[in-house]
Design a protein around this motif. Structure first.
Motif, PDB file in Angstrom:
ATOM      1  N   PRO A 110      -9.077  -4.721   4.985  1.00 46.39           N
ATOM      2  CA  PRO A 110      -9.822  -4.982   3.749  1.00 46.39           C
ATOM      3  C   PRO A 110      -9.242  -4.291   2.522  1.00 46.39           C
ATOM      4  N   LEU A 111      -8.452  -3.202   2.721  1.00 43.99           N
ATOM      5  CA  LEU A 111      -7.859  -2.486   1.590  1.00 43.99           C
ATOM      6  C   LEU A 111      -6.444  -2.951   1.271  1.00 43.99           C
ATOM      7  N   GLU A 112      -5.913  -3.832   2.073  1.00 42.46           N
ATOM      8  CA  GLU A 112      -4.520  -4.254   1.905  1.00 42.46           C
ATOM      9  C   GLU A 112      -4.282  -4.802   0.504  1.00 42.46           C
ATOM     10  N   GLY A 113      -3.322  -4.194  -0.202  1.00 38.89           N
ATOM     11  CA  GLY A 113      -2.948  -4.637  -1.534  1.00 38.89           C
ATOM     12  C   GLY A 113      -3.864  -4.153  -2.645  1.00 38.89           C
ATOM     13  N   LYS A 114      -4.982  -3.545  -2.292  1.00 37.92           N
ATOM     14  CA  LYS A 114      -5.954  -3.142  -3.315  1.00 37.92           C
ATOM     15  C   LYS A 114      -5.690  -1.739  -3.852  1.00 37.92           C
ATOM     16  N   LEU A 115      -4.797  -0.976  -3.209  1.00 32.96           N
ATOM     17  CA  LEU A 115      -4.495   0.369  -3.669  1.00 32.96           C
ATOM     18  C   LEU A 115      -3.119   0.454  -4.314  1.00 32.96           C
ATOM     19  N   ASP A 116      -2.466  -0.679  -4.516  1.00 34.49           N
ATOM     20  CA  ASP A 116      -1.148  -0.692  -5.144  1.00 34.49           C
ATOM     21  C   ASP A 116      -1.225  -0.067  -6.531  1.00 34.49           C
ATOM     22  N   GLY A 117      -0.341   0.891  -6.776  1.00 29.32           N
ATOM     23  CA  GLY A 117      -0.305   1.549  -8.074  1.00 29.32           C
ATOM     24  C   GLY A 117      -1.332   2.645  -8.241  1.00 29.32           C
ATOM     25  N   ARG A 118      -2.175   2.852  -7.245  1.00 31.06           N
ATOM     26  CA  ARG A 118      -3.196   3.899  -7.306  1.00 31.06           C
ATOM     27  C   ARG A 118      -2.681   5.151  -6.595  1.00 31.06           C
ATOM     28  N   LEU A 119      -3.064   6.315  -7.097  1.00 27.19           N
ATOM     29  CA  LEU A 119      -2.860   7.534  -6.330  1.00 27.19           C
ATOM     30  C   LEU A 119      -3.832   7.520  -5.156  1.00 27.19           C
ATOM     31  N   VAL A 120      -3.380   7.910  -3.974  1.00 23.90           N
ATOM     32  CA  VAL A 120      -4.249   7.944  -2.799  1.00 23.90           C
ATOM     33  C   VAL A 120      -4.349   9.384  -2.322  1.00 23.90           C
TER      34      VAL A 120
END
Length: 318
Positions: free
Chosen positions: A187-197
Motif C-alpha cells: 500500500p505504500l509503494e511509490g507513495k514515499l518517493d522523495g520523502r525522508l523516511v
C-alpha cells in the motif's frame, strides 16, 4: 466581515478543499513551523513523538514552543497552558507536554492565532504544531507524519480510521514509520518517493508496577498498551477501558476500586495521559503505577540536522 474569521468558521474539510484549489491562503507566522501529524483518528504516537523531538531540540539549545488545539478542554480561545492546570482547562495532552518539556504550550482552536499569541509573548522562535497535518490554514516549514502498521491496512472514515488516504503523504517532508510499519508494504509503494523516511521504536517504561495490577486507561488503542505491558512481563488481573481523553469522575473511581476488590488486584497501572485526566483522584487509587511511553528515533542526530537544515533553506533572511 473579517476574511480570516470567515475562513476559520468553515469546517476542516471545507477549508482544505479551498487550499487544494488555491482559493484560500495558509497564514504564515514569523517563526518557522514544524508540524507533527498523522493520517488516522488517534493512536499513532503523536504526543510521544512531540516529546521526543522536543527533548532533542532542547538538547541542541533550540528555543521553541508548541501550538496545540487542546482537544477535550472545556474552555475556548487562545491560552497559555499552566503545567499545574487541568485537562478540563487545557486538554490532557497539552498539560502532559507542559509538565514533561517545561516549554511554552499555547492552545487554540486555530493554531495560527495561537502562534500569533506565542510570538507576541515569546518572540519568533520555532513552533511545533501538534496534530497539524490536517490543519492547513497555518503554513508550515517542515511536515512530519507518523504512519503505523494499522494505518497501512486501514480504510478511510467512516469505514475505517483514516482521515486522509495514504496518497496524502506526498505533502509530507518526513514520514515516520512506527514499529512494525515498512516502507516496502504494497500500500505504500511509490507513495514515499522523495520523502525522508524515519523509523521509531515505541515502548513503555514500567517502574514500581504492582505484582497483580488492574489496568485502566482512556487512550485510542488500549490493547496496544496491554500488549506492551505483557511484553514487559506484566500480566494485568483486570482491565477497564474508557473513551479516549476521558475525564474521570467520582463514580469512575468507585468502579475502579470495586474492580480492584473483585479481582484481588494489589494496585493499579495506567498511562501518563490518564494521570492528567485523573486530576485530584490520583491519591484515591494508590498504589498506582504511572507508566510513560518511550519513543526512540533511529539516528536522531541526522534526522534533526536534516530537519533544521531544510528549515534554514526555506526561511528567508531577516
Amino acid at each position: 466581515m473579517n476574511p480570516l474569521s470567515s475562513l476559520f468558521g468553515l469546517g476542516v474539510r471545507a477549508r482544505n478543499a479551498l487550499y487544494d484549489r488555491g482559493v484560500a491562503r495558509a497564514h504564515k507566522l514569523r517563526g518557522p513551523v514544524v508540524s507533527i501529524g498523522n493520517l488516522s483518528v488517534g493512536g499513532s504516537g503523536k504526543t510521544p513523538f512531540v516529546l521526543l523531538l522536543g527533548e532533542l531540540l532542547k538538547s541542541r539549545g533550540v528555543k521553541f514552543d508548541i501550538l496545540s488545539r487542546g482537544y477535550g478542554r472545556r474552555t475556548r480561545g487562545v491560552a497559555l497552558v499552566d503545567p499545574a492546570g487541568s485537562a478540563r482547562d487545557f486538554g490532557d495532552e497539552p498539560v502532559l507536554l507542559a509538565r514533561r518539556l517545561a516549554v511554552p504550550i499555547v492552545v487554540g482552536e486555530e493554531r495560527y492565532l495561537a502562534g500569533v499569541f506565542a510570538e507576541k509573548k515569546f518572540g519568533a522562535q520555532l513552533h511545533l504544531l501538534d496534530d497539524g497535518f490536517q490543519h492547513r490554514s497555518l503554513a508550515r516549514d517542515f511536515d512530519i507524519v507518523l504512519v503505523t502498521p494499522e494505518d497501512i491496512r486501514d480504510r478511510l472514515l467512516p469505514a475505517g480510521r483514516l482521515r486522509e488516504p495514504l496518497t496524502s503523504l506526498r505533502r509530507a517532508d518526513a514520514v515516520v514509520l512506527t514499529s512494525g510499519a515498512s516502507k516496502d508494504s504494497p500500500p505504500l509503494e511509490g507513495k514515499l518517493d522523495g520523502r525522508l523516511v524515519w523509523r521509531v521504536r515505541r515502548g513503555i517504561v514500567p517502574v514500581d508496577v504492582p505484582a497483580r495490577p488492574a489496568i485502566f486507561c482512556a487512550i485510542a488503542r488500549p490493547r496496544n498498551f496491554v500488549l506492551q505491558l505483557r511484553t514487559a512481563g506484566i500480566e494485568p488481573v483486570a482491565e477497564a477501558f474508557y473513551r479516549d481523553h476521558h475525564t474521570y469522575s467520582e463514580q469512575d473511581i468507585r468502579d475502579l476500586l470495586n474492580l480492584k476488590k473483585r479481582s484481588e488486584a494489589d494496585g493499579f497501572v495506567t498511562t501518563e495521559k490518564d494521570a492528567v485526566n485523573l486530576g485530584g483522584f490520583l491519591s484515591a487509587l494508590e498504589p498506582l503505577a504511572i507508566v510513560p511511553v518511550k519513543m526512540e528515533l533511529t539516528d536522531p542526530a541526522n534526522a534533526v540536522d536534516t530537519m533544521l537544515a531544510r528549515i534554514a533553506e526555506r526561511t528567508p533572511p531577516a
